[in-house]
Design an enzyme around this catalytic site. Structure first.
Site, PDB file in Angstrom:
ATOM      1  CE1 TYR A 167      -4.246  -2.514   4.538  1.00  0.00           C
ATOM      2  CE2 TYR A 167      -3.461  -0.446   4.015  1.00  0.00           C
ATOM      3  CZ  TYR A 167      -3.891  -1.501   3.587  1.00  0.00           C
ATOM      4  OH  TYR A 167      -3.883  -1.874   2.336  1.00  0.00           O
TER       5      TYR A 167
ATOM      6  CB  SER B 192      -0.924   0.072   1.063  1.00  0.00           C
ATOM      7  OG  SER B 192      -1.516   1.316   1.294  1.00  0.00           O
TER       8      SER B 192
END
Length: 260
Positions: free
Chosen positions: A153, A140
Site C-alpha cells: 500500500y 496516503s
C-alpha cells in the site's frame, strides 16, 4: 468564503463510499457537477439518487485502460469539458513482506498506481488541449513514512504521489495543475478493516495515542480524521483559491507523521 466551483465538471473515482463519497458531496455543495465512478455501482447510484442531475453515476474499473479512456471521452462529449479529475479509488491488502503474495502486490499497484495513471492520462489529454484543468490524487501519509504490514500500500501510494508530481511538471506550461492529498488515519471502512474485532473505541484510541511497538507515532491533534476533512482539502486544491499551487503534496493527518 466558498471554493466557487459553479459550472465545473468533475470526475471522481472510488466515489461509492468513504472519502470518495465525501468528495462528491463537497464538490456538489460547492456547485460542481460530478461524474461519480466506482467498481461497485450501488454507492454511486445512491449519490445520484440523492443529488439528481448534479451527479452522474457510472461503474468504472480503473485498472482497465480502455474503459477509462472510453468513459472520459464520453464525459467530454456528452456532459461538457472535464475541469477536475480526482483519483480516489484504492485498495488495501495488509501483510508482512515475507507473507505478501504476488497477487496482492500486483492488485494493489494495479488500482492504486496504474489506475491513477489511466485516469490522469485520459483526463490530461483533454485538459492540456484546452489549457486548463486540475488533477487531484488522494494518496496516503504512508507514502512518506514506513508502516509495518503496509509495504504494498505504502509503495503504491508513494508511486502515485511522484507520478502526479511529474504530470504536474509536464502540464504546468499548459495551465493544468496536479496535486496530491495525503490523509492519515481516517474513519472509513478501510481504516476499520485494520482494527481487530472488538472495541472500536479502544482501537481508535490506540491510533490516536500511537504504538511504539509498531514504530507508529500518534496523532498530535488528538482525533482521527473524518472523510469530510479530506474532502475539504481536495475541494480547495481543485478550486481557483489554489490557482498557484501545483506539484504539492498536502498532508491531512493531524500531524501524525511529524513530516518526517
Amino acid at each position: 468564503m466558498t471554493a466557487g466551483l459553479g459550472g465545473r465538471l468533475a470526475l471522481v473515482t472510488g466515489a461509492g463510499r468513504g472519502i470518495g463519497a465525501a468528495v462528491v458531496t463537497a464538490l456538489v455543495e460547492e456547485g460542481a457537477r460530478v461524474v461519480a465512478t466506482d467498481l461497485a455501482a450501488d454507492g454511486v447510484e445512491a449519490l445520484a439518487g440523492r443529488y439528481g442531475d448534479r451527479v452522474t453515476a457510472r461503474p468504472l474499473d480503473v485498472t482497465d485502460a480502455t474503459a477509462v479512456r472510453t468513459l472520459v471521452d464520453e464525459v467530454e462529449d456528452g456532459l461538457g469539458p472535464l475541469d477536475i479529475a480526482v483519483n480516489i479509488a484504492g485498495i488495501l491488502r495488509p501483510s508482512d513482506v515475507v507473507d505478501l503474495t504476488d497477487e496482492d502486490w500486483a492488485a494493489t499497484f494495479a488500482v492504486n498506481t496504474t489506475g491513477v495513471f489511466h485516469v490522469s492520462r485520459a483526463a490530461a489529454r483533454h485538459m492540456a488541449g484546452r489549457g486548463s484543468g486540475c488533477v487531484v490524487t488522494v494518496a496516503s501519509n504512508a507514502a512518506g513514512v514506513p508502516r509495518a504490514g503496509l509495504s504494498a500500500y505504502a509503495a503504491s501510494k508513494a508511486a502515485a504521489v511522484m507520478f502526479t508530481k511529474c504530470l504536474g511538471l509536464e502540464l504546468a506550461g499548459r495551465g493544468v495543475r496536479c496535486n496530491t492529498v495525503s490523509p492519515g488515519s481516517t474513519l472509513t471502512d478501510m481504516q476499520r478493516a485494520l482494527w481487530p474485532d472488538g472495541d472500536e473505541t479502544a482501537a481508535a484510541r490506540r491510533v490516536i495515542d500511537g504504538d511504539p511497538a509498531a514504530y507508529r507515532t500518534g496523532i498530535p491533534l488528538g482525533r482521527i480524521a473524518e472523510p469530510a476533512d479530506i474532502a475539504d482539502a481536495v475541494v480547495f486544491l481543485a478550486s481557483d483559491r489554489a490557482r498557484h499551487i501545483t506539484m504539492h503534496d498536502l498532508y491531512v493527518d493531524g500531524g501524525a507523521t511529524l513530516r518526517a
